[in-house]
Design a protein around this motif. Structure first.
Motif, PDB file in Angstrom:
ATOM      1  N   LEU A   5       4.204  41.239   7.659  1.00  0.00           N
ATOM      2  CA  LEU A   5       3.559  42.636   8.016  1.00  0.00           C
ATOM      3  C   LEU A   5       3.396  42.372   9.346  1.00  0.00           C
ATOM      4  CD1 LEU A   5       0.939  41.579   5.440  1.00  0.00           C
ATOM      5  CD2 LEU A   5       2.657  43.530   5.369  1.00  0.00           C
ATOM      6  N   GLU A   6       3.801  41.259  10.388  1.00  0.00           N
ATOM      7  CA  GLU A   6       3.953  40.904  11.226  1.00  0.00           C
ATOM      8  C   GLU A   6       4.669  42.475  12.773  1.00  0.00           C
ATOM      9  OE1 GLU A   6       3.857  37.053  13.739  1.00  0.00           O
ATOM     10  OE2 GLU A   6       4.246  36.692  11.358  1.00  0.00           O
ATOM     11  N   ARG A   7       4.075  43.306  13.380  1.00  0.00           N
ATOM     12  CA  ARG A   7       4.689  44.477  14.618  1.00  0.00           C
ATOM     13  C   ARG A   7       4.778  43.411  15.698  1.00  0.00           C
ATOM     14  NH1 ARG A   7       6.421  44.313   9.855  1.00  0.00           N
ATOM     15  NH2 ARG A   7       6.221  47.140   8.672  1.00  0.00           N
ATOM     16  N   TRP A   8       5.436  43.527  16.696  1.00  0.00           N
ATOM     17  CA  TRP A   8       5.471  43.560  18.345  1.00  0.00           C
ATOM     18  C   TRP A   8       4.322  44.694  18.529  1.00  0.00           C
ATOM     19  CZ3 TRP A   8       7.493  39.667  20.237  1.00  0.00           C
ATOM     20  CH2 TRP A   8       8.899  39.311  19.577  1.00  0.00           C
ATOM     21  N   GLY A   9       3.324  44.111  19.533  1.00  0.00           N
ATOM     22  CA  GLY A   9       1.724  45.355  19.467  1.00  0.00           C
ATOM     23  C   GLY A   9       2.865  46.654  20.237  1.00  0.00           C
ATOM     24  N   SER A  10       4.330  46.903  20.837  1.00  0.00           N
ATOM     25  CA  SER A  10       4.223  48.159  21.504  1.00  0.00           C
ATOM     26  C   SER A  10       5.684  48.597  20.963  1.00  0.00           C
ATOM     27  CB  SER A  10       3.196  48.603  22.588  1.00  0.00           C
ATOM     28  OG  SER A  10       4.239  47.934  23.362  1.00  0.00           O
ATOM     29  N   LYS A  11       6.057  49.599  21.757  1.00  0.00           N
ATOM     30  CA  LYS A  11       7.026  49.842  21.458  1.00  0.00           C
ATOM     31  C   LYS A  11       7.981  48.738  22.941  1.00  0.00           C
ATOM     32  CE  LYS A  11       7.477  54.615  20.120  1.00  0.00           C
ATOM     33  NZ  LYS A  11       7.831  55.697  19.753  1.00  0.00           N
ATOM     34  N   ARG A  12       7.235  48.558  24.028  1.00  0.00           N
ATOM     35  CA  ARG A  12       7.630  48.164  25.179  1.00  0.00           C
ATOM     36  C   ARG A  12       7.950  46.510  25.080  1.00  0.00           C
ATOM     37  NH1 ARG A  12       6.442  47.794  31.174  1.00  0.00           N
ATOM     38  NH2 ARG A  12       5.408  46.482  30.870  1.00  0.00           N
ATOM     39  N   ALA A  13       6.417  46.933  24.045  1.00  0.00           N
ATOM     40  CA  ALA A  13       6.611  44.865  23.515  1.00  0.00           C
ATOM     41  C   ALA A  13       8.308  44.650  22.658  1.00  0.00           C
ATOM     42  CB  ALA A  13       5.491  44.523  22.976  1.00  0.00           C
ATOM     43  N   PHE A  14       8.542  45.507  22.069  1.00  0.00           N
ATOM     44  CA  PHE A  14      10.087  45.133  21.358  1.00  0.00           C
ATOM     45  C   PHE A  14      11.023  45.241  22.507  1.00  0.00           C
ATOM     46  CE2 PHE A  14      13.636  46.690  19.659  1.00  0.00           C
ATOM     47  CZ  PHE A  14      13.508  45.330  18.264  1.00  0.00           C
ATOM     48  N   ILE A  15      10.827  46.033  23.442  1.00  0.00           N
ATOM     49  CA  ILE A  15      11.844  45.767  24.509  1.00  0.00           C
ATOM     50  C   ILE A  15      11.978  44.818  25.536  1.00  0.00           C
ATOM     51  CG2 ILE A  15      12.945  47.187  25.996  1.00  0.00           C
ATOM     52  CD1 ILE A  15      11.595  50.222  24.880  1.00  0.00           C
ATOM     53  N   LEU A  16      10.924  44.068  26.219  1.00  0.00           N
ATOM     54  CA  LEU A  16      10.734  42.994  26.785  1.00  0.00           C
ATOM     55  C   LEU A  16      10.965  41.611  26.395  1.00  0.00           C
ATOM     56  CD1 LEU A  16       7.695  43.599  28.748  1.00  0.00           C
ATOM     57  CD2 LEU A  16      10.169  43.651  29.435  1.00  0.00           C
ATOM     58  N   ALA A  17      10.764  41.744  24.881  1.00  0.00           N
ATOM     59  CA  ALA A  17      10.616  40.656  24.084  1.00  0.00           C
ATOM     60  C   ALA A  17      12.447  40.570  24.162  1.00  0.00           C
ATOM     61  CB  ALA A  17      10.225  40.478  22.545  1.00  0.00           C
ATOM     62  N   VAL A  18      13.906  41.815  23.477  1.00  0.00           N
ATOM     63  CA  VAL A  18      15.116  41.537  23.276  1.00  0.00           C
ATOM     64  C   VAL A  18      15.688  41.388  24.436  1.00  0.00           C
ATOM     65  CG1 VAL A  18      16.752  42.734  22.970  1.00  0.00           C
ATOM     66  CG2 VAL A  18      14.969  43.069  21.140  1.00  0.00           C
ATOM     67  N   THR A  19      15.197  42.079  25.897  1.00  0.00           N
ATOM     68  CA  THR A  19      15.362  41.844  27.490  1.00  0.00           C
ATOM     69  C   THR A  19      15.188  40.220  27.255  1.00  0.00           C
ATOM     70  OG1 THR A  19      14.675  44.309  27.807  1.00  0.00           O
ATOM     71  CG2 THR A  19      15.588  42.490  29.512  1.00  0.00           C
ATOM     72  N   GLY A  20      13.777  39.282  26.880  1.00  0.00           N
ATOM     73  CA  GLY A  20      13.993  38.188  27.148  1.00  0.00           C
ATOM     74  C   GLY A  20      14.718  37.644  26.570  1.00  0.00           C
ATOM     75  N   ALA A  21      15.330  37.409  25.860  1.00  0.00           N
ATOM     76  CA  ALA A  21      16.613  36.910  24.474  1.00  0.00           C
ATOM     77  C   ALA A  21      17.667  37.561  25.675  1.00  0.00           C
ATOM     78  CB  ALA A  21      15.963  37.902  23.260  1.00  0.00           C
ATOM     79  N   ALA A  22      17.778  38.899  26.130  1.00  0.00           N
ATOM     80  CA  ALA A  22      19.075  38.562  26.534  1.00  0.00           C
ATOM     81  C   ALA A  22      19.327  38.178  27.937  1.00  0.00           C
ATOM     82  CB  ALA A  22      19.544  40.116  26.445  1.00  0.00           C
TER      83      ALA A  22
END
Ligand code: TRP
Length: 446
Positions: A5-22
Motif C-alpha cells: 500500500l506504500e507509495r512515494w510521497g509525490s512524482k518528484r519523490a519517485f524521480i529523485l529516489a530513482v535518480t538517487g539510485a542511478a
C-alpha cells in the motif's frame, strides 16, 4: 501475499529516489576510469547511445513490472507470469537480480569506503601542499592497507544497512530531495574550475572527438554494461522502487528525466576529472584509482582546496549511500518475500555482503595475485562481470518479460501513457533493445 500500500510521497519523490539510485559511483568514479581504459570519446558516444536505446526502454520495462505487480520483485514476476498463463519460473529472475546486486554491493561498499577515508583525510587537510607524486603514492599505500579498507567498508555497510532496516520511505525521500541539487551545484563548480586549467581543451577533445579505430567488441560490451550499471537497470532493483510508484505518474517522462540527470553527472565529472588528468600529465587509463588521485591533486592547488575537496567527498559519499540502499533493497525484499522478518533479512544481507566484500578489500594487497578466473583477482572480477554480463542478461530477460510475456493491457496501464506512447515503447524494446542487447552480449561473450 497482499499488495503493498506504500507509495512515494509525490512524482518528484519517485524521480529523485530513482535518480538517487542511478547517480553514484557509476557516474563519478566508474565512468571516467572505464572510459579512460576504453578510448574516451568513442566509448562515451556508444554508452550514451546505449543509455537511450537500451537502458531507457529497459528501465521502463523494469519499473512497470514492479508497478503492475506492487510486490517484491520475485513475487511481482511470479504473479504477473501466472496472470499471463506463462511459466512460474519467471520468478527466478528476481533471484538472479538479487545475486547480481549482491556481487555489486560487495565491491561497491569497499570503494564507497574509500570516499569515507578521503573525506576524513581532506577534512584534516592531509592533501594541502602535497605534490601529485606524493598524492599518487599515498593512494597506493592506502590500498595496500587491508585494515583501513576493511574498517571503511564496514562503516559504509553499517550506514547503508541501518537505513535499509528502518525502511526506505520518508528518510530517504527527504535526503534525496536535499542532496541531489547540492551535488549538482558542486559538480558545476568543479567543472567550472576545470575549465580554467590547461588540460580543459585536451579533455574536451578526448571526451567528445571519437576515433573509432579504438572500438573493439570489448569496448562495445563495456559501454553496454556501463549503460545498465549507471541507470541501476537489470537487477530488479528499480522493480522494487516501481512497486511504490504513484498511480497517476507517466513512467516514460520520469525515466527520461532520470536518464538526463544521470548522463549529465557523468559528463560533468568526466570533464572535471580529465581536465586535471591532462593538466597534470597523468594517465587517463589509470584504472580504479583515477578520481581518488586526480581530485586531491586538483584541489590541493585551489584556494580553500581542502574545504572543497571535503564537500566533494561528502557528496560522493551521500550519492553512493543512496545507490547502495537501492542495491541492498531487492535482496532484503526477496528474503522478506520468503517469509523472513525485515530485521533478520537485513542482518543476513549485511553479514554476507560484508564477508564477500573482504575479498575485494584484500584484492589490493594480500590477495592481489589470487586470480581464480580469467586471470583477474576478486575485485577485478566482481567489478566487471556482474556489471558487464549479468546486468545486460537480467535486462534482456526483464525486457522480454515486459514486451512479450506480460498481458499487454497491464503493460499499457503501468506505463501510464496513451496508445501512441505505448506503441513507441513497444516497438523500440521489441525490435531494437532486445535484439541489440542480445547481439552485443553474444559478441562480447564469444
Ligand atoms: N547506478 C549506481 C551507480 O551508478 C549503482 C547502482 C545502484 C546499481 N543500484 C543499482 C547498479 C542496481 C545495478 C543495479 O553508482
Amino acid at each position: 501475499m497482499s499488495e503493498t500500500l506504500e507509495r512515494w510521497g509525490s512524482k518528484r519523490a519517485f524521480i529523485l529516489a530513482v535518480t538517487g539510485a542511478a547517480v553514484g559511483l557509476g557516474n563519478i568514479w566508474r565512468f571516467p576510469y572505464v572510459a579512460g581504459e576504453n578510448g574516451g570519446a568513442a566509448f562515451l558516444l556508444i554508452y550514451v547511445a546505449f543509455v537511450l536505446l537500451l537502458g531507457l526502454p529497459v528501465m521502463m520495462a523494469e519499473i512497470l513490472i514492479g508497478r503492475a505487480g506492487r510486490r517484491g520483485p520475485m513475487q511481482s514476476l511470479g504473479a504477473l507470469a501466472a496472470e499471463a498463463g506463462a511459466s512460474s519460473h519467471w520468478r527466478w529472475l528476481g533471484l538472479f537480480g538479487a545475486f547480481t546486486v549482491f556481487c555489486i554491493l560487495s565491491f561497491y561498499s569497499v570503494v564507497s569506503g574509500w570516499s569515507i577515508e578521503f573525506l576524513v583525510a581532506s577534512v584534516n587537510g592531509n592533501f594541502d601542499g602535497a605534490s601529485a607524486a606524493e598524492i599518487g603514492a599515498g593512494f597506493e599505500s592506502f590500498l595496500a592497507s587491508p585494515g583501513l579498507l576493511i574498517f571503511n567498508h564496514s562503516l559504509f555497510l553499517f550506514m547503508t544497512m541501518t537505513v535499509v532496516a528502518a525502511g526506505v520511505a520518508k528518510g530517504l525521500e527527504r535526503l534525496n530531495n536535499l542532496l541531489m541539487p547540492l551535488l549538482y551545484g558542486l559538480l558545476l563548480l568543479l567543472a567550472g574550475y576545470a575549465a580554467t586549467t590547461d588540460g580543459f581543451g585536451t579533455a574536451l577533445s578526448w571526451l567528445f572527438l571519437p576515433s573509432f579505430g579504438d572500438v573493439t567488441t570489448s569496448v562495445v560490451l563495456h559501454a553496454m554494461g556501463h549503460a545498465f550499471f549507471t541507470l541501476a537497470v537489470g537487477a530488479c532493483a528499480l522493480m522494487a522502487y516501481g512497486a511504490y510508484m504513484p498511480d497517476d505518474q507517466s513512467l516514460p517522462k520520469a525515466a527520461f528525466a532520470v536518464a538526463v540527470l544521470d548522463i549529465s553527472v557523468a559528463l560533468l565529472a568526466g570533464i572535471a576529472i580529465f581536465s586535471v588528468v591532462f593538466a597534470q600529465g597523468l594517465d587517463p587509463a589509470d584504472g580504479p584509482g583515477l578520481m581518488f588521485v586526480t581530485l586531491p591533486i586538483a584541489f590541493s592547488e585551489l584556494p580553500w582546496g581542502s574545504l572543497w575537496l571535503s564537500v566533494f567527498f561528502l557528496l560522493l559519499l551521500l550519492a553512493t549511500w543512496t545507490s547502495a540502499i537501492n542495491l541492498a533493497e531487492p535482496m532484503v525484499a526477496t528474503l522478506q518475500g520468503l517469509g523472513w522478518r525485515r530485521s533478520v533479512s537485513t542482518l543476513a544481507v549485511a553479514l554476507s555482503v560484508w564477508l564477500i566484500g573482504l575479498l575485494s578489500a584484500f584484492s589490493f594487497s594480500t590477495m592481489a595475485e589470487f586470480r581464480p578466473l580469467f586471470g583477474r583477482n576478486v575485485f577485478e572480477l566482481v567489478s566487471s562481470i556482474p556489471p558487464d554480463i549479468f546486468l545486460p542478461m537480467g535486462g534482456l530477460l526483464i525486457a522480454i518479460f515486459a514486451a512479450w510475456v506480460m498481458p499487454q493491457v497491464r503493460v499499457k496501464s503501468a506505463l501510464g501513457v496513451g496508445e501512441r506512447g505505448y506503441l513507441l515503447w513497444r516497438t523500440i524494446i521489441r525490435w531494437v533493445s532486445i535484439p541489440l542487447t542480445f547481439i552485443v552480449l553474444l559478441g562480447g561473450l564469444l
